[in-house]
Design a protein around this motif. Structure first.
Motif, PDB file in Angstrom:
ATOM      1  N   GLY A  59      28.864  93.111 -67.197  1.00 54.53           N
ATOM      2  CA  GLY A  59      28.907  94.345 -66.434  1.00 54.53           C
ATOM      3  C   GLY A  59      27.604  95.104 -66.553  1.00 54.53           C
ATOM      4  O   GLY A  59      26.815  94.859 -67.475  1.00 54.53           O
ATOM      5  N   ALA A  68      29.926  98.707 -63.387  1.00 52.84           N
ATOM      6  CA  ALA A  68      30.557  97.685 -62.550  1.00 52.84           C
ATOM      7  C   ALA A  68      30.682  96.402 -63.358  1.00 52.84           C
ATOM      8  O   ALA A  68      29.808  96.086 -64.175  1.00 52.84           O
ATOM      9  N   TYR A  70      31.453  92.167 -63.418  1.00 51.84           N
ATOM     10  CA  TYR A  70      31.317  90.956 -62.597  1.00 51.84           C
ATOM     11  C   TYR A  70      31.597  89.700 -63.421  1.00 51.84           C
ATOM     12  O   TYR A  70      31.520  89.721 -64.658  1.00 51.84           O
ATOM     13  N   LEU A 102      34.905  97.035 -59.667  1.00 44.08           N
ATOM     14  CA  LEU A 102      34.739  95.577 -59.587  1.00 44.08           C
ATOM     15  C   LEU A 102      35.273  95.074 -58.253  1.00 44.08           C
ATOM     16  O   LEU A 102      36.003  95.775 -57.564  1.00 44.08           O
TER      17      LEU A 102
END
Ligand SMILES: CC(C)(COP(=O)(O)OP(=O)(O)OC[C@H]1O[C@@H](n2cnc3c(N)ncnc32)[C@H](O)[C@@H]1OP(=O)(O)O)[C@@H](O)C(=O)NCCC(=O)NCCS
Length: 140
Positions: A59, A68, A70, A102
């Motif tokens: 992230g 965010a 990922y 996300l």
């Protein structure tokens, strides 16, 4: 099952990580871009069982307001045992943000809802391959 979590990038085989991501399955990754992305991510989590890489996630965070997440993956034979949840909790503890976003893979929304994520009504993105994301059901 003893699972070890770490954010250490120095002992990672990037080819092995790409293989875990592909098998999960979350798609093929260019190995050079994958290494850059994980090294440049403030939050990283690698999950090991018997010293074998079996899952991962990463992230980015500004350290105060926004973050965010990922590339959350677990090898198929290890899924459904709580390891994805452990990876997510590890990343969330390090996010330092008021809003954490996300993209859920279609069908994975319940996994993230259980962790407290809510569907966003106005999320938008510029993407380099809209046809692919449209085919995956991720954009309109
Ligand atoms: C999404 C993903 C990372 C979840 O990993 P996981 O290790 O299977 O996750 P968990 O085991 O913590 O949770 C999965 C389910 O198993 C259940 N579960 C968790 N621990 C369990 C246990 N000990 N026994 C039985 N079931 C359990 C959970 O209730 C959960 O159900 P839910 O999906 O309805 O919330 C994994 O499925 C994956 O890699 N998928 C392919 C790639 C992908 O789509 N990644 C997400 C990108 S957005």
């Amino acid at each position: 099952m003893d699972i070890e979590l770490s954010d250490d990038v120095e002992n990672i085989s990037w080819g092995e990580l790409a293989r875990v991501i592909e098998l999960a399955p979350l798609g093929k990754r260019d190995i050079v871009k994958l290494e850059t992305a994980f090294r440049n991510s403030e939050m990283r989590c690698f999950a090991y069982h018997d010293e074998k890489l079996i899952g991962a996630g990463r992230g980015i965070s500004d350290g105060a307001l926004r973050a965010a997440i990922y590339d959350v993956v677990v090898l198929p034979q290890y899924q459904g045992k709580g390891i994805g949840t452990m990876i997510m909790e590890y990343l969330l503890e390090r996010a330092n943000a008021e809003i954490i976003m996300l993209f859920a893979n279609p069908g994975k929304e319940p996994f993230y809802s259980r962790l407290g994520f809510r569907k966003m009504k106005t999320a938008m993105a510029i993407v380099d391959n809209p046809e692919l994301l449209r085919a995956k059901g991720m954009i309109e």
